[in-house]
Design a protein around this motif. Structure first.
Motif, short mmCIF file in Angstrom:
data_model
loop_
_atom_site.label_atom_id
_atom_site.label_comp_id
_atom_site.label_asym_id
_atom_site.label_seq_id
_atom_site.Cartn_x
_atom_site.Cartn_y
_atom_site.Cartn_z
N ASP A 75 0.82 -1.20 0.00
CA ASP A 75 0.00 0.00 0.00
C ASP A 75 0.86 1.26 0.00
O ASP A 75 0.57 2.22 -0.72
N ASP A 76 1.92 1.26 0.78
CA ASP A 76 2.80 2.42 0.82
C ASP A 76 3.54 2.61 -0.49
O ASP A 76 3.69 3.74 -0.98
N GLU A 77 4.04 1.51 -1.06
CA GLU A 77 4.72 1.59 -2.35
C GLU A 77 3.79 2.08 -3.44
O GLU A 77 4.17 2.89 -4.29
N LEU A 78 2.56 1.60 -3.41
CA LEU A 78 1.58 2.01 -4.42
C LEU A 78 1.28 3.50 -4.30
O LEU A 78 1.25 4.22 -5.31
N ALA A 79 1.08 3.98 -3.09
CA ALA A 79 0.78 5.39 -2.88
C ALA A 79 1.92 6.28 -3.38
O ALA A 79 1.70 7.29 -4.06
N ALA A 80 3.15 5.91 -3.05
CA ALA A 80 4.31 6.69 -3.49
C ALA A 80 4.43 6.66 -5.01
O ALA A 80 4.77 7.68 -5.64
N HIS A 81 4.17 5.51 -5.62
CA HIS A 81 4.25 5.37 -7.08
C HIS A 81 3.21 6.26 -7.76
O HIS A 81 3.53 6.96 -8.74
N LEU A 82 2.00 6.27 -7.24
CA LEU A 82 0.94 7.09 -7.85
C LEU A 82 1.26 8.57 -7.72
O LEU A 82 1.02 9.35 -8.65
N ASP A 83 1.78 8.97 -6.60
CA ASP A 83 2.15 10.38 -6.41
C ASP A 83 3.25 10.80 -7.37
O ASP A 83 3.28 11.93 -7.85
N ARG A 84 4.15 9.86 -7.67
CA ARG A 84 5.32 10.19 -8.48
C ARG A 84 5.01 10.23 -9.98
O ARG A 84 5.55 11.06 -10.71
N HIS A 85 4.13 9.34 -10.44
CA HIS A 85 4.00 9.14 -11.89
C HIS A 85 2.65 9.52 -12.47
O HIS A 85 2.46 9.40 -13.69
N TYR A 86 1.72 9.98 -11.66
CA TYR A 86 0.41 10.37 -12.17
C TYR A 86 0.19 11.87 -11.95
O TYR A 86 0.69 12.44 -10.98
#
Length: 526
Positions: free
Chosen positions: A195-206
Motif C-alpha cells: 500500500d505504501d509503495e503504491l501510494a508513493a508510485h501514484l504520487d510520483r508518476h500520475y
C-alpha cells in the motif's frame, strides 16, 4: 498436439485487470482514470507534428538477414523530427514469451532504449524508452504454449536437424502467460506493490489530465509505461484511442448457424484442407537443396506459412466452438463509445485516430474471410453507429474517426470504405503489419471487398461493395523472383482546425538476396 493456445477472453481481461490493480481504492481516491495517458514531452500542443507506425515486427533475426532490424535502421533518421511511434501489435513472435524479447525486440530497437548500446544488459521488464513507443497487444502477445509441446520441440531440435526437418517452430520453453510478458514489458504493472509503495508510485508518476481526473505521465527517458491494455492520449488536438482487439474478436454465431450441419461440415472441410496444406509445406521444406543460395529465404517463407496456417486453424476452431456473446469485452467497447462521444463534444479536439491489432477491412489473402475479421468489424460498427447517433455533426460522408490503423495482416495497405450502410462509411483504414515477419500476398479476388446482404426473391445472394484497396505492398513473385517489401509508415499531421494526414510508406525490399530502401509517394488523407 496443439502448438499454440489462445486463452479465453474473460481470462485475458481478468488477468490484465489484476496486473494494473484495476479500480484499486488508492487509484479511485486520487480520481485516476487508468485509461488516460499524458505524453509529457513539452510539445503536445503543437498542431503540426509527425509520428511513425509499425506492426507485426517481432520475428527476430533470420539466419542470413534481419528484416526487422533493417526497418528499424531505416526509421532512425525520422526519430529526430517525429514525436512518437505507434505499434499495432504482435510485438514478439511466436507466443509473446519473455525469453523472446532480447532477440526479437530489445536488440532490433536498441537505439530507442536507454542503455540500448548494451542491449544484453537491458531486461525486458525494465525497458526505458528514449523515444515514445506506444503499443497495443496483438494476438501473439497473448498466446500460451502447451508445456508438453514446448518440451517436445526443444528436445527434438537435434533430431530434426539430423533428419533435415528444416522447419523449426519459433518457440522457446514458455508462452506469454496470458499476456503477462507484454504487461511486464509495457504496462504500469502495479500488482505486488504494498500500500505504501503504491501510494508513493501514484504520487510520483500520475498527474492531472483535466480538472476532474488524473492520468499516467509518460516521460521519455524517465518513465515510459502505459496505463492499461487500452488507453487514450491527446496530441496536437488529436485524440488517439489505443484498443485491445484480442478481447472483442471472438465470432458469435446465431443459434441457427451454430446448429447447422452444413455449416459444421464446411468447417470440417476447411480444417482438413489446412492440415493438408501444412503437410505439403513440410514436405517441400524437406526436399529443399541446402546448397541453393535461395534455400534459407524459402525456408523463412515456409516457416511463416506454417504459422499462418496455425492461425487459420485457430479461427476455424473458434467458429466450431463459439463462446456466448457475453464473452465480448463490452466494457472496453462502451469505453470507446463514451470516449469518442466526449471527444466530439470537446471543441478543442480537431480529429480522432484509432489504432489496434485486427483490421476490420483488409485484402490480405487469408484475413478477409476469417470470422475474427467479421467480429472486429461488427463490434466497431456497433460502437461507431452509437457515436454517430449521439453527435449531429457526424453525417454519412463524415465518419466518426479520421483514421484507423491496424496490423495483423503482414503487409502495408491503404483502404477506403464505401457506403457500408453503417457509420464506418467513407473511412480511411491503414494496415501496417509488414515490419518484420514474413510478408503475405494480396487475395486473388483483387482490391474490392464485398459483404453479403441476403438473398433476393430468386434465391440469389446479393452483395454490397464495402471497401476498396488503394495501395497494397506485400509478398509478390514466385520462387527466386519473390519480392519482400517490409515497411513502416510516417504520418505527418498538418492543417489547423481540420487536420490533414499525410502518409508516407517507407519500404525495405528484399529481392535477389539484396536490400533496397525507398519511400512510396505520399498519400494525402483529408
Amino acid at each position: 498436439m496443439a502448438s499454440i493456445l489462445d486463452p479465453p477472453i474473460l481470462l485475458k481481461v481478468a488477468k490484465m485487470k489484476e496486473r494494473v490493480c484495476w479500480q484499486h481504492p488508492a487509484l479511485r481516491e486520487r480520481h485516476i482514470d487508468q485509461t488516460r495517458l499524458i505524453l509529457d514531452d513539452g510539445r503536445s500542443e503543437d498542431k503540426e507534428f509527425s509520428f511513425l507506425v509499425i506492426g507485426d515486427s517481432g520475428s527476430g533475426p533470420h539466419p542470413d538477414h534481419h528484416p526487422q532490424r533493417r526497418v528499424a535502421q531505416q526509421m532512425l533518421p525520422h526519430l529526430q523530427d517525429c514525436r512518437f511511434l505507434l505499434h499495432t501489435g504482435d510485438v514478439v513472435y511466436q507466443v509473446g514469451s519473455s525469453e523472446q524479447y532480447p532477440e526479437n525486440f530489445i536488440k532490433p530497437y536498441r537505439e530507442l532504449l536507454v542503455g540500448g548500446d548494451r542491449p544484453n544488459q537491458v531486461a525486458f521488464d525494465e525497458m526505458l524508452f528514449r523515444f515514445p513507443f506506444l503499443a497495443v497487444p496483438g494476438n501473439h502477445d497473448y498466446y500460451n504454449l502447451p508445456r508438453l509441446y514446448s518440451i517436445v520441440v526443444q528436445l527434438s531440435r537435434p533430431i530434426r536437424k539430423l533428419l533435415r526437418l528444416n522447419l523449426n517452430p519459433n518457440v522457446g520453453w514458455r508462452g506469454s502467460g496470458v499476456g503477462d510478458a507484454y504487461a511486464r514489458a509495457f504496462l504500469d504493472y502495479l500488482k505486488g506493490l504494498s500500500d505504501d509503495e503504491l501510494a508513493a508510485h501514484l504520487d510520483r508518476h500520475y498527474g492531472p489530465w483535466d480538472d476532474k481526473t488524473w492520468g499516467l505521465r509518460y516521460q521519455p527517458g524517465q518513465f515510459t509505461r502505459l496505463p492499461n491494455r487500452y488507453y487514450t492520449f491527446r496530441y496536437g488536438g488529436i485524440d488517439f484511442f489505443a484498443l485491445d482487439s484480442s478481447t472483442f474478436n471472438d465470432p458469435a454465431l446465431s443459434p441457427q448457424r451454430a446448429t447447422s450441419s452444413h455449416y459444421h461440415q464446411r468447417l470440417v472441410a476447411q480444417r482438413q484442407a489446412i492440415l493438408r496444406e501444412q503437410q505439403q509445406v513440410r514436405d517441400e521444406a524437406i526436399h529443399l537443396q541446402p546448397d541453393d543460395p535461395h534455400t534459407q529465404e524459402r525456408l523463412d517463407d515456409l516457416q511463416a506459412k506454417v504459422e499462418q496456417l496455425e492461425e487459420m486453424l485457430l479461427d476455424v476452431e473458434k467458429q466450431a466452438n463459439p463462446g456466448p456473446t457475453t464473452l465480448v469485452d463490452t466494457e472496453q467497447l462502451l469505453w470507446l463509445r463514451d470516449g469518442l462521444i466526449a471527444s466530439w463534444q470537446d471543441k478543442s479536439v480537431r480529429g480522432r485516430v484509432l489504432f489496434f491489432h485486427h483490421p476490420p477491412y483488409v485484402t490480405e489473402a487469408t484475413k478477409w474471410g476469417q470470422a475474427q475479421t467479421m467480429a472486429i468489424r461488427q463490434n466497431l460498427r456497433w460502437v461507431l453507429d452509437q457515436v454517430a447517433a449521439a453527435i449531429p455533426e457526424i453525417s454519412t460522408d463524415r465518419p466518426p474517426v479520421n483514421l484507423v490503423l491496424n496490423g495483423h495482416a503482414h503487409c502495408f495497405e491503404y483502404l477506403k470504405t464505401e457506403a457500408t450502410g453503417y457509420a464506418d462509411s467513407h473511412m480511411n483504414c491503414v494496415v501496417c503489419g509488414g515490419s518484420g515477419l514474413s510478408l503475405r500476398r494480396q487475395r486473388p479476388e483483387g482490391t474490392m471487398l464485398y459483404e453479403p446482404l441476403g438473398t433476393d426473391p430468386d434465391g440469389q445472394v446479393a452483395f454490397r461493395l464495402v471497401a476498396k484497396s488503394q495501395l497494397y505492398m506485400g509478398l509478390t513473385g514466385h520462387k527466386t523472383e519473390r519480392r519482400r517489401p517490409y515497411s513502416f509508415v510516417r504520418i505527418d499531421v498538418t492543417g489547423d482546425k481540420l487536420p490533414q494526414f499525410v502518409l508516407t510508406p517507407y519500404i525495405s525490399e528484399r529481392f535477389h538476396q539484396k536490400w533496397e530502401d525507398y519511400a512510396m509517394d505520399p498519400l494525402v488523407l483529408s
